[in-house]
Design a protein around this motif. Structure first.
Motif, mmCIF file in Angstrom:
data_model
loop_
_atom_site.group_PDB
_atom_site.id
_atom_site.type_symbol
_atom_site.label_atom_id
_atom_site.label_comp_id
_atom_site.label_asym_id
_atom_site.label_seq_id
_atom_site.Cartn_x
_atom_site.Cartn_y
_atom_site.Cartn_z
ATOM 1 N N GLY A 1 0.823 -1.194 0.000
ATOM 2 C CA GLY A 1 0.000 0.000 0.000
ATOM 3 C C GLY A 1 0.855 1.242 0.000
ATOM 4 N N ALA A 2 1.802 1.307 -0.962
ATOM 5 C CA ALA A 2 2.761 2.407 -0.939
ATOM 6 C C ALA A 2 3.359 2.611 -2.315
ATOM 7 N N LEU A 3 4.066 3.734 -2.461
ATOM 8 C CA LEU A 3 4.869 4.028 -3.645
ATOM 9 C C LEU A 3 6.324 3.817 -3.276
ATOM 10 N N LEU A 4 7.013 2.947 -4.007
ATOM 11 C CA LEU A 4 8.418 2.650 -3.745
ATOM 12 C C LEU A 4 9.266 3.188 -4.882
ATOM 13 N N ARG A 5 10.418 3.757 -4.516
ATOM 14 C CA ARG A 5 11.365 4.223 -5.533
ATOM 15 C C ARG A 5 12.755 3.687 -5.214
ATOM 16 N N THR A 6 13.477 3.314 -6.270
ATOM 17 C CA THR A 6 14.884 2.935 -6.155
ATOM 18 C C THR A 6 15.737 4.169 -6.392
ATOM 19 N N THR A 7 16.760 4.342 -5.559
ATOM 20 C CA THR A 7 17.634 5.509 -5.674
ATOM 21 C C THR A 7 19.085 5.055 -5.822
ATOM 22 N N ASN A 8 19.873 5.862 -6.521
ATOM 23 C CA ASN A 8 21.314 5.596 -6.588
ATOM 24 C C ASN A 8 22.109 6.891 -6.728
ATOM 25 N N THR A 9 21.533 7.969 -6.234
ATOM 26 C CA THR A 9 22.229 9.254 -6.228
ATOM 27 C C THR A 9 21.780 10.030 -5.011
ATOM 28 N N ASN A 10 22.549 11.025 -4.657
ATOM 29 C CA ASN A 10 22.182 11.822 -3.471
ATOM 30 C C ASN A 10 21.404 13.079 -3.861
ATOM 31 N N GLN A 11 20.575 12.948 -4.896
ATOM 32 C CA GLN A 11 19.719 14.040 -5.325
ATOM 33 C C GLN A 11 18.307 13.859 -4.735
ATOM 34 N N PRO A 12 17.473 14.917 -4.756
ATOM 35 C CA PRO A 12 16.105 14.802 -4.203
ATOM 36 C C PRO A 12 15.211 13.922 -5.085
ATOM 37 N N TYR A 13 14.512 12.978 -4.456
ATOM 38 C CA TYR A 13 13.552 12.107 -5.141
ATOM 39 C C TYR A 13 12.145 12.467 -4.656
ATOM 40 N N LEU A 14 11.289 12.781 -5.620
ATOM 41 C CA LEU A 14 9.905 13.147 -5.298
ATOM 42 C C LEU A 14 9.044 11.901 -5.150
ATOM 43 N N PHE A 15 8.278 11.854 -4.065
ATOM 44 C CA PHE A 15 7.239 10.856 -3.865
ATOM 45 C C PHE A 15 5.904 11.610 -3.858
ATOM 46 N N PRO A 16 5.234 11.686 -5.030
ATOM 47 C CA PRO A 16 4.023 12.517 -5.137
ATOM 48 C C PRO A 16 2.797 11.798 -4.558
ATOM 49 N N THR A 17 2.697 11.789 -3.256
ATOM 50 C CA THR A 17 1.616 11.067 -2.590
ATOM 51 C C THR A 17 0.466 12.005 -2.270
ATOM 52 N N GLY A 18 -0.744 11.445 -2.296
ATOM 53 C CA GLY A 18 -1.939 12.221 -1.993
ATOM 54 C C GLY A 18 -3.128 11.301 -1.835
ATOM 55 N N SER A 19 -4.316 11.901 -1.811
ATOM 56 C CA SER A 19 -5.530 11.104 -1.656
ATOM 57 C C SER A 19 -6.737 11.907 -2.115
ATOM 58 N N SER A 20 -7.684 11.187 -2.743
ATOM 59 C CA SER A 20 -8.975 11.790 -3.085
ATOM 60 C C SER A 20 -10.078 11.250 -2.194
ATOM 61 N N ALA A 21 -9.726 10.409 -1.217
ATOM 62 C CA ALA A 21 -10.712 9.858 -0.285
ATOM 63 C C ALA A 21 -11.004 10.898 0.788
ATOM 64 N N GLY A 22 -12.266 11.318 0.867
ATOM 65 C CA GLY A 22 -12.592 12.389 1.797
ATOM 66 C C GLY A 22 -12.104 13.712 1.253
#
Length: 608
Positions: free
Chosen positions: A206-227
């Protein structure tokens, strides 16, 4: 029985569409309707690069081989416009597959460098089936109000393009394994952001997973339309270029409903966000990371920190300590640097308001009785302050950061102050307190003694109580710090003499008295200029005369000496400097001012 085939194929001018038939049955079969399904039950369907295939119904690869290097567009037309991969079929290629309805995978999908685009107009498009799909590029371009939803885990090895759509993972895991920072893109326009929503409490799915291999910012664009619609992304910046997997879920609920009591907090925390929280995990690697939380002050309220559940102490929210406060576009941000306390499962994080530190007080602690003094508390200018005072009274608004206190005479007094944040519910960790010593004030008092021919010499006698230092202002421009001084007033008039007396602790009192010096001139009738230092001069003391003149005559009426001066002093000599003999001499004194005429005629006796 096959009754009708309606296959629409659009062929480009330079590329060809090849249909190969492997089994005895036709590899292209239509259902008995005005709509068509492109169906392969064991045959080969091949689209060449540049070819365009329009399917007005659906596409089913049932044990066949579909190799798409062109563009297959599957649309709704009475029959749902879905794609079904069934019974060990193989689907591969580097082309584009556009789907207006659902993606159903029960077979073998080999993404290569292909693109799958979900462009539906219904409320929901499913990514479903019994076999998890690994997409290369997954693109959402569906209409407003349409979302894509996983019913099974899915992976994106290329790029996830959300545009302004929602991709709901429900209780499933969406993994983006391309470690490029831009492997996920979305619209950032307020209220129509593209985001990933998830359910599931704490299993790592129940999540968004990202693989990283640099020390740069990685966006996890999480949100919800429930409620309440919320887009609340997370940015994770790993501390190194080692390979790591991080996962994020935004839970658009009160954390207490999922077992994380928002009232169970450490001593640093005043209140926690009731609207949403995040779950963040590191499932691969050991690299610490900066975690930046985004929120909207207007709708979420003002928060000063974030908390982590159940670490390091007990089942409670524990403050992350030092964080950096900032902003980005319409969002306020809170960044925790070098975080490395990931647990075995997704760690809950929540926004919280930190209790202010105990304020410090500035202002005098040794106070004179009945004095008014200002006191200030350290802290935020937007907070209010609760003041408690004994031995005195607050004379200004009582909830300000700075107050004025009027002290009485009872000693000791006390001050206690507590900071309350702008929301009115978050008190500081502790109060600041003063013990105030009220010193007894001195009482200024003095009397005066006048002396001299015209009472111009005034002696001042200090009669003050509790005095340790004195300052006298005699009113004629002269001052003194002696306890019992004296002053000679050279001119007539009324002077205001003032005494300021201070106690050992610098409390003070003041007393003023008027000193009257009368205007006059006094002419002596005898003097003895014999050099013994006693009455050697014919001296006429005066006050307020200015210049005046005198003439001295001997007994035969001869003028022997005269002068015009502000002060008359005759030493018994003639104007030429000769000594005059003993005897009686006559004088004519001319002295007047705007007030009166003090001129006199008379005699003076000279003895040697």
């Amino acid at each position: 029985m096959i009754t009708k085939t309606t296959l629409s194929i659009v062929k480009s001018s330079v590329f060809s569409l090849f249909l190969a038939f492997i089994l005895a049955l036709s590899s292209v079969v239509a259902q008995t309707s005005n709509d068509a399904i492109l169906f392969s039950n064991g045959g080969l369907i091949y689209t060449a690069e540049g070819a365009v295939v329009q399917v007005n119904g659906g596409l089913t690869n049932d044990g066949g081989d579909l190799r798409n290097n062109g563009n297959i567009n599957i649309s709704n037309s009475g029959t749902e416009g879905s794609i079904y991969l069934l019974n060990g079929s193989i689907t591969n290629g580097n082309g584009l597959c556009r789907i207006e309805q659902n993606w159903f995978n029960d077979a073998n999908f080999i993404a290569e460098s292909s693109q799958v685009e979900l462009y539906g107009t219904t409320s929901e498009q499913l990514i479903t089936g019994a076999v998890p799909t690994t997409f290369n590029n997954l693109i959402l371009t569906s209409s407003t109000g349409t979302r894509a939803r996983l019913t099974i885990n899915a992976t994106v090895s290329g790029q996830l393009v959300l545009n302004d759509r929602e991709l709901a993972t429900d209780d499933n895991l969406l993994s983006v394994t391309n470690p490029a920072v831009n492997a996920i893109t979305n619209s950032s326009v307020t209220s129509i952001e593209g985001f990933v929503s998830s359910n599931n409490n704490g299993t790592g799915l129940g999540a968004l997973l990202r693989t990283t291999n640099t020390n740069q910012p990685y966006l996890f664009p999480t949100g919800s339309s429930a409620g309440t619609y919320r887009y609340r992304p997370i940015v994770i910046t790993p501390a190194s270029s080692d390979v790591n997997n991080y996962s994020v879920r935004m839970a658009n609920v009160d954390a207490g409903t999922e077992g994380y009591d928002r009232n169970s907090v450490d001593s640093q925390i005043c209140s926690t966000n009731p609207e949403f929280y995040h779950r963040i995990n590191r499932t691969l690697g050991t690299t610490a990371a900066d975690i930046t939380f985004f929120y909207n002050i207007a709708s979420d309220g003002q928060w000063s920190n974030t908390s982590q559940w159940n670490s390091p102490n007990g089942s409670m929210w524990n403050s992350l300590g030092l964080v950096n406060i900032g902003s980005s576009g319409n969002f306020a941000t809170i960044k925790k640097s070098a975080f490395n306390s990931f647990g075995n499962s997704s760690t809950p994080f929540i926004l919280h308001e930190t209790r202010p530190a105990a304020p410090s007080l500035t202002g005098d602690q040794l106070i004179c009785s009945n004095a008014q003094m200002d006191y200030a508390a350290s802290g935020s200018s937007t907070s209010t302050y609760t003041w408690t005072v004994t031995g005195g009274t607050i004379t200004t608004k009582p909830n300000q950061q700075t107050v004025t206190i009027e002290w009485g005479t009872a000693s000791p007094g006390s001050i206690t102050v507590t900071e309350v944040t702008s929301g009115g519910f978050c008190e500081s960790l502790a109060s600041a307190s003063y013990v105030v010593i009220l010193d007894s004030n001195p009482v200024a008092d003095f009397n005066t003694t006048f002396s001299g021919p015209l009472s111009q010499h005034v002696s001042f006698q200090d009669n003050s109580l509790n005095g340790a230092s004195w300052f006298w202002d005699f009113g004629d421009g002269k001052t003194s710090t002696a306890q019992n001084p004296s002053n000679y007033y050279s001119n007539s008039g009324t002077y205001t003499a003032q005494l300021i007396v201070e106690s050992p602790n610098s409390c003070s009192d003041t007393l003023s008295l008027e000193i009257n010096i009368n205007e006059d001139a006094i002419v002596p009738n005898v003097f003895s200029p014999n050099g013994d230092g006693n009455n050697d001069m014919f001296y006429i003391p005066n006050t307020g005369m200015g210049n005046f003149s005198i003439e001295i005559y001997n007994r035969w009426g001869t003028k022997i000496w005269e002068t015009t001066a502000p002060e008359i002093r005759w030493d018994g000599r003639t104007s030429s400097g000769a000594l005059v003999p003993e005897g009686t001499y006559f004088f004519i004194l001319k002295a007047e001012n705007a007030k009166a005429d003090y001129s006199k005629n008379g005699t003076v006796n000279l003895f040697r």
